[in-house]
Design a protein around this motif. Sequence first.
Motif, PDB file in Angstrom:
ATOM      1  N   ASP A 230       0.987  -1.228  -0.027  1.00  0.00           N
ATOM      2  CA  ASP A 230      -0.023   0.056  -0.007  1.00  0.00           C
ATOM      3  C   ASP A 230       0.842   1.320   0.025  1.00  0.00           C
ATOM      4  O   ASP A 230       0.573   2.075  -0.433  1.00  0.00           O
ATOM      5  N   GLY A 231       1.996   1.220   0.533  1.00  0.00           N
ATOM      6  CA  GLY A 231       2.867   2.334   0.688  1.00  0.00           C
ATOM      7  C   GLY A 231       4.280   1.978   1.196  1.00  0.00           C
ATOM      8  O   GLY A 231       4.511   0.798   1.814  1.00  0.00           O
ATOM      9  N   ILE A 232       5.104   3.008   1.188  1.00  0.00           N
ATOM     10  CA  ILE A 232       6.476   3.012   1.951  1.00  0.00           C
ATOM     11  C   ILE A 232       6.654   3.878   2.903  1.00  0.00           C
ATOM     12  O   ILE A 232       5.856   5.040   2.771  1.00  0.00           O
ATOM     13  N   GLN A 233       7.387   3.944   3.688  1.00  0.00           N
ATOM     14  CA  GLN A 233       7.739   5.022   4.742  1.00  0.00           C
ATOM     15  C   GLN A 233       9.471   5.140   4.932  1.00  0.00           C
ATOM     16  O   GLN A 233       9.825   4.134   5.155  1.00  0.00           O
ATOM     17  N   TYR A 234       9.690   6.322   5.029  1.00  0.00           N
ATOM     18  CA  TYR A 234      10.965   6.931   5.480  1.00  0.00           C
ATOM     19  C   TYR A 234      10.737   7.565   6.665  1.00  0.00           C
ATOM     20  O   TYR A 234       9.652   8.077   6.816  1.00  0.00           O
ATOM     21  N   ASP A 235      11.501   7.577   7.667  1.00  0.00           N
ATOM     22  CA  ASP A 235      11.417   8.374   9.130  1.00  0.00           C
ATOM     23  C   ASP A 235      12.646   9.213   9.195  1.00  0.00           C
ATOM     24  O   ASP A 235      13.345   9.973   8.138  1.00  0.00           O
ATOM     25  N   ASP A 236      12.702   9.681  10.519  1.00  0.00           N
ATOM     26  CA  ASP A 236      13.808  10.987  11.082  1.00  0.00           C
ATOM     27  C   ASP A 236      14.957  10.515  10.614  1.00  0.00           C
ATOM     28  O   ASP A 236      15.934  11.282  10.588  1.00  0.00           O
ATOM     29  N   HIS A 237      15.377   9.294  10.419  1.00  0.00           N
ATOM     30  CA  HIS A 237      16.954   9.078   9.693  1.00  0.00           C
ATOM     31  C   HIS A 237      17.155   9.299   8.368  1.00  0.00           C
ATOM     32  O   HIS A 237      18.187   8.948   7.939  1.00  0.00           O
ATOM     33  N   MET A 238      16.163   9.679   7.696  1.00  0.00           N
ATOM     34  CA  MET A 238      16.230  10.099   6.213  1.00  0.00           C
ATOM     35  C   MET A 238      16.851  11.496   6.407  1.00  0.00           C
ATOM     36  O   MET A 238      15.839  12.620   6.382  1.00  0.00           O
ATOM     37  N   ALA A 239      17.792  11.910   6.659  1.00  0.00           N
ATOM     38  CA  ALA A 239      18.299  13.060   7.183  1.00  0.00           C
ATOM     39  C   ALA A 239      19.910  13.593   6.750  1.00  0.00           C
ATOM     40  O   ALA A 239      20.453  12.814   6.111  1.00  0.00           O
ATOM     41  N   MET A 240      20.201  14.701   6.975  1.00  0.00           N
ATOM     42  CA  MET A 240      21.361  15.211   6.583  1.00  0.00           C
ATOM     43  C   MET A 240      22.059  16.120   7.793  1.00  0.00           C
ATOM     44  O   MET A 240      21.870  17.094   8.248  1.00  0.00           O
TER      45      MET A 240
END
Length: 393
Positions: A230-240
């Motif tokens: 149904d979907g995908i998720q990234y979280d707060d670790h998708m970061a710089m």
Amino acid sequence: MRATLFLLALLGFNLSQGADVGCNLSYDLNGWGTCTQNGCCEFTAQNTDPSLCDGSGETCCYSTDLCPPYGPDFCFRTYGTWVSRYNFHASESEVHSGFQALKDKGITRVYFNIWADGSIYANSATAINNGASFIRDSLQWAVSSARTLGLEIYAWFEYGTQAHYGTSPDNSFSAELVIKDWLLYNLVDGQKVYTTPDGGNYVWTDPTNPAVQQFFADMTADIVRNYDLDGIQYDDHMAMPNGFDTVDNIGQSTRFTIMEEFMLKIRDAVYSAAPGTKISYSPSPISFSETHHNVRWENYLLDGIVDEVAPQYYRTTAGDYLNTLNQDLPYVQGHQTAMLGGIRLSGSGGATPSGEVDRMIEISYEKKLKGVSFWFADDIILGTYVPPTFVYC
């Protein structure tokens, strides 16, 4: 808990509702919108500019996922939870038993961890060909159970741009990325140092590198192409993270732009590989996300880059939860109907009292969020916390 919290809307649905048959396209979402009641656009492909529609309290919705009109009452549409890679993940029977328990307790969606510490728990040639360790195909078990039980299933890329837990690149994935020059580092006395206090005890990929962005876009596309999600998720670790010369030598507004374009690249790759797959993002609250992760996620909503956000409002009291939510809501300009409140059940420190959790759910309803998601699934599966009965639109 107020009885109205879980009131089921029984009114009919009419695509032509609203004063207009269509409204002007304000950004590239491939068509005209439908004027509908404010709060009745399922996802974030909407514009709340009142000049686009004639009716009072209407929004211009570009999504096909219009919800039924609520009348005077509002109802949640999602009860979600996160399943980690540690429990209810290692075998088909374990996954199914966990999902069955979640279903029995009213959960409607599972965010299932497939990406952590340079390891992949699903079939992605991109990940494996770039040094990631393929542990097992847990995602296939999760998808099968979700379809059998009628749950929504989202693949959750927990580690995001983190390559490795530790202070040096000593797993197969991060070692491969040293060769590719895909990691953030500082030169100290001629030696590469891969961690900073801002980055924590992790080795990070370099979001400014186009090859890194393409890797994540291609890996995500592999997953949505290979599984019925149904979907995908990234979280707060998708970061710089700050503290690296590559990051600190560019202005913060440029960092925001880099991360927004990064997520846009992932979105476009997903939409090309599996049209209709939803994009979810689970960030920290806005102030922390901006200052520590260089992500301005409210723009992800306003610009239609993601379909929903599930901010991690992980607090142990309902008062703190409300205060944190109130700080963020002014920035999303009416798009809170595409937000899930991330609620902490347990973690470091003691568990959140169940009465406080129940009140957080009520607050999320009162603020007209799309629903809530619980960190984390083990508490619900094992019965440590039992959510109130949930009826959704």
